[in-house]
Scaffold this motif. Structure first.
Motif, mmCIF file in Angstrom:
data_model
loop_
_atom_site.group_PDB
_atom_site.id
_atom_site.type_symbol
_atom_site.label_atom_id
_atom_site.label_comp_id
_atom_site.label_asym_id
_atom_site.label_seq_id
_atom_site.Cartn_x
_atom_site.Cartn_y
_atom_site.Cartn_z
ATOM 1 N N LYS A 136 51.646 46.489 56.113
ATOM 2 C CA LYS A 136 52.117 47.779 56.625
ATOM 3 C C LYS A 136 53.328 47.607 57.538
ATOM 4 O O LYS A 136 54.285 48.403 57.481
ATOM 5 N N ALA A 137 53.311 46.565 58.376
ATOM 6 C CA ALA A 137 54.436 46.339 59.279
ATOM 7 C C ALA A 137 55.696 45.979 58.496
ATOM 8 O O ALA A 137 56.793 46.486 58.787
ATOM 9 N N LEU A 138 55.547 45.123 57.487
ATOM 10 C CA LEU A 138 56.705 44.727 56.679
ATOM 11 C C LEU A 138 57.244 45.903 55.865
ATOM 12 O O LEU A 138 58.462 46.045 55.691
ATOM 13 N N ALA A 139 56.348 46.763 55.383
ATOM 14 C CA ALA A 139 56.782 47.959 54.663
ATOM 15 C C ALA A 139 57.563 48.882 55.596
ATOM 16 O O ALA A 139 58.624 49.414 55.232
ATOM 17 N N THR A 140 57.053 49.053 56.813
ATOM 18 C CA THR A 140 57.736 49.889 57.806
ATOM 19 C C THR A 140 59.125 49.345 58.107
ATOM 20 O O THR A 140 60.107 50.103 58.169
ATOM 21 N N LEU A 141 59.220 48.036 58.281
ATOM 22 C CA LEU A 141 60.509 47.404 58.583
ATOM 23 C C LEU A 141 61.489 47.529 57.411
ATOM 24 O O LEU A 141 62.711 47.567 57.612
ATOM 25 N N ALA A 142 60.933 47.609 56.187
ATOM 26 C CA ALA A 142 61.775 47.749 55.000
ATOM 27 C C ALA A 142 62.109 49.207 54.693
ATOM 28 O O ALA A 142 62.841 49.497 53.731
ATOM 29 N N GLY A 143 61.568 50.127 55.498
ATOM 30 C CA GLY A 143 61.819 51.545 55.272
ATOM 31 C C GLY A 143 61.048 52.108 54.099
ATOM 32 O O GLY A 143 61.444 53.117 53.501
ATOM 33 N N VAL A 144 59.904 51.469 53.779
ATOM 34 C CA VAL A 144 59.071 51.884 52.647
ATOM 35 C C VAL A 144 57.754 52.430 53.182
ATOM 36 O O VAL A 144 57.172 51.873 54.120
ATOM 37 N N THR A 145 57.285 53.523 52.598
ATOM 38 C CA THR A 145 55.983 54.059 52.997
ATOM 39 C C THR A 145 54.881 53.152 52.469
ATOM 40 O O THR A 145 54.767 52.960 51.254
ATOM 41 N N PRO A 146 54.069 52.571 53.350
ATOM 42 C CA PRO A 146 53.027 51.651 52.880
ATOM 43 C C PRO A 146 51.947 52.382 52.101
ATOM 44 O O PRO A 146 51.598 53.523 52.409
ATOM 45 N N LYS A 147 51.425 51.709 51.094
ATOM 46 C CA LYS A 147 50.328 52.265 50.304
ATOM 47 C C LYS A 147 49.003 51.915 50.960
ATOM 48 O O LYS A 147 48.925 51.037 51.809
ATOM 49 N N ASN A 148 47.971 52.606 50.536
ATOM 50 C CA ASN A 148 46.641 52.409 51.131
ATOM 51 C C ASN A 148 45.947 51.212 50.480
ATOM 52 O O ASN A 148 44.943 51.344 49.787
ATOM 53 N N TYR A 149 46.494 50.027 50.721
ATOM 54 C CA TYR A 149 45.970 48.810 50.110
ATOM 55 C C TYR A 149 44.841 48.218 50.951
ATOM 56 O O TYR A 149 44.859 48.275 52.188
ATOM 57 N N SER A 150 43.891 47.605 50.274
ATOM 58 C CA SER A 150 42.837 46.831 50.925
ATOM 59 C C SER A 150 43.325 45.392 51.093
ATOM 60 O O SER A 150 44.350 45.003 50.510
ATOM 61 N N PRO A 151 42.623 44.566 51.872
ATOM 62 C CA PRO A 151 43.006 43.156 51.961
ATOM 63 C C PRO A 151 43.072 42.473 50.595
ATOM 64 O O PRO A 151 43.990 41.684 50.334
ATOM 65 N N ALA A 152 42.111 42.795 49.717
ATOM 66 C CA ALA A 152 42.118 42.195 48.374
ATOM 67 C C ALA A 152 43.329 42.657 47.575
ATOM 68 O O ALA A 152 43.895 41.886 46.785
#
Length: 329
Positions: free
Chosen positions: A207-223
């Motif tokens: 989520k942090a890397l997506a935010t830094l890339a200007g991308v809306t993070p998806k609702n991913y699980s750890p897996a």
């Protein structure tokens, strides 16, 4: 006689039944493996005693002695499992179930105590080094959280020292990690090692890397993050997994220095074993050795990864046998 070893987390309780002959203690020919194993869902039971009674019913025997490795704090024989709101003592469980004796230990202490009693083929060697048998072994690893313990030689035996090393502060060492920490600090006051090196930590990194890339993070699980990262299906997930491996190497070196673990580092927990193919593609070893004037110190310390996903049952059984006088006849 029969012994019961258990590894009980917030979701599942895994139980292993052993047939044990006390004469094997003196001969040194002890088998710590369970002859029968069952897994029970904790949510199906109102308390620990009811789950243990059902376990014994399914195994069709009430074992003489038991050791429960618990995901939660234990003080003076009393355990509290926060996620389940279960509180119990060893004496209460003995009375309720009919055990002659019962030990309660921390789940990561069980992982640590298993190390000397596992076979060489149950480990993957990440880094070869020297071994100083008079020094501690460091056991650490990401899973639901980040566990850490020391295994210290003590008059021919082993003493486990449990720690809360996972709650130490996360220390970024490059611009990307500084940016990740800044993102996380907007959400919480303290960013710990566990906030990065755990199942939820993988999601935090994504989520942090997506935010830094200007991308809306998806609702991913750890897996999802680990699977898509390893399969190279999502570049941000892949970056998260590689960053995870980098930080794991850095933390392993830090903890080795802090504990003087010159007898070796053992990484346990389910996550690292699943990421073994990714570690060579990361900067794990470079970051592990990134210790300035003490690069030679950490370079001499070996790193192994536990492959046996039932290691906590081995540790629980070993703890029971080596800490119960009645089993050492």
């Amino acid at each position: 006689m029969y012994l019961l070893a258990a590894d009980i987390g917030g979701t599942n309780g895994r139980f292993g039944l052993m047939e044990y002959d006390p004469s094997s203690y003196k001969s040194g020919n002890i088998n710590y493996l369970s002859s029968k194993q069952i897994t029970l869902k904790c949510a199906n039971y109102p308390n620990m005693a009811s789950m243990l009674k059902d376990c014994c019913a399914q195994l069709q025997v009430t074992p003489d002695y038991a050791c429960l490795a618990i995901a939660g704090p234990i003080e003076n024989g009393e355990a509290f499992m926060t996620n389940l709101n279960w509180r119990f003592t060893s004496k209460e469980l003995c009375a309720a179930v009919g055990f002659k004796g019962l030990h309660l230990i921390n789940d990561f202490a069980a992982h640590a105590f298993a190390v000397p009693f596992q076979k060489d083929d149950e480990f993957f060697v990440l880094h070869k080094g020297k071994t100083n048998d008079h020094c501690p072994i460091l056991i650490m690893g990401p899973g639901t959280g980040f566990g850490m313990a020391q295994l210290v030689p003590n008059d021919g035996k082993w003493k486990v020292i449990s720690t809360e090393g996972g709650h130490a502060s996360f220390a970024p060492t490059n611009d990307k990690e500084l940016d990740i920490k800044r993102v996380l600090l907007k959400q919480q006051k303290h960013v710990s090692v566990e906030n990065i090196l755990s199942g939820n930590g993988l999601v935090n990194l994504y989520k942090a890397l997506a935010t830094l890339a200007g991308v809306t993070p998806k609702n991913y699980s750890p897996a999802d993050v680990s699977g898509k990262g390893m399969a190279n299906e999502d570049p941000i997930c892949r970056d998260a997994v590689l960053t995870f491996c980098d930080v794991l190497g850095e933390v392993a070196g830090d903890k080795a220095l802090s504990t003087g673990a010159r007898a070796g580092i053992v990484i346990t927990g389910g996550i690292t074993a699943k990421l073994l193919d990714m570690i060579p593609q990361s900067n794990f070893i470079e970051r592990y050795k990134n210790k300035g004037p003490l690069v030679d110190y950490v370079s001499d310390i070996s790193i192994r990864v536990v492959l046996n996903d039932k290691a906590a049952l081995v540790g629980s059984a070993a703890w029971l046998i080596h800490n119960t006088p009645e089993l050492q006849a």
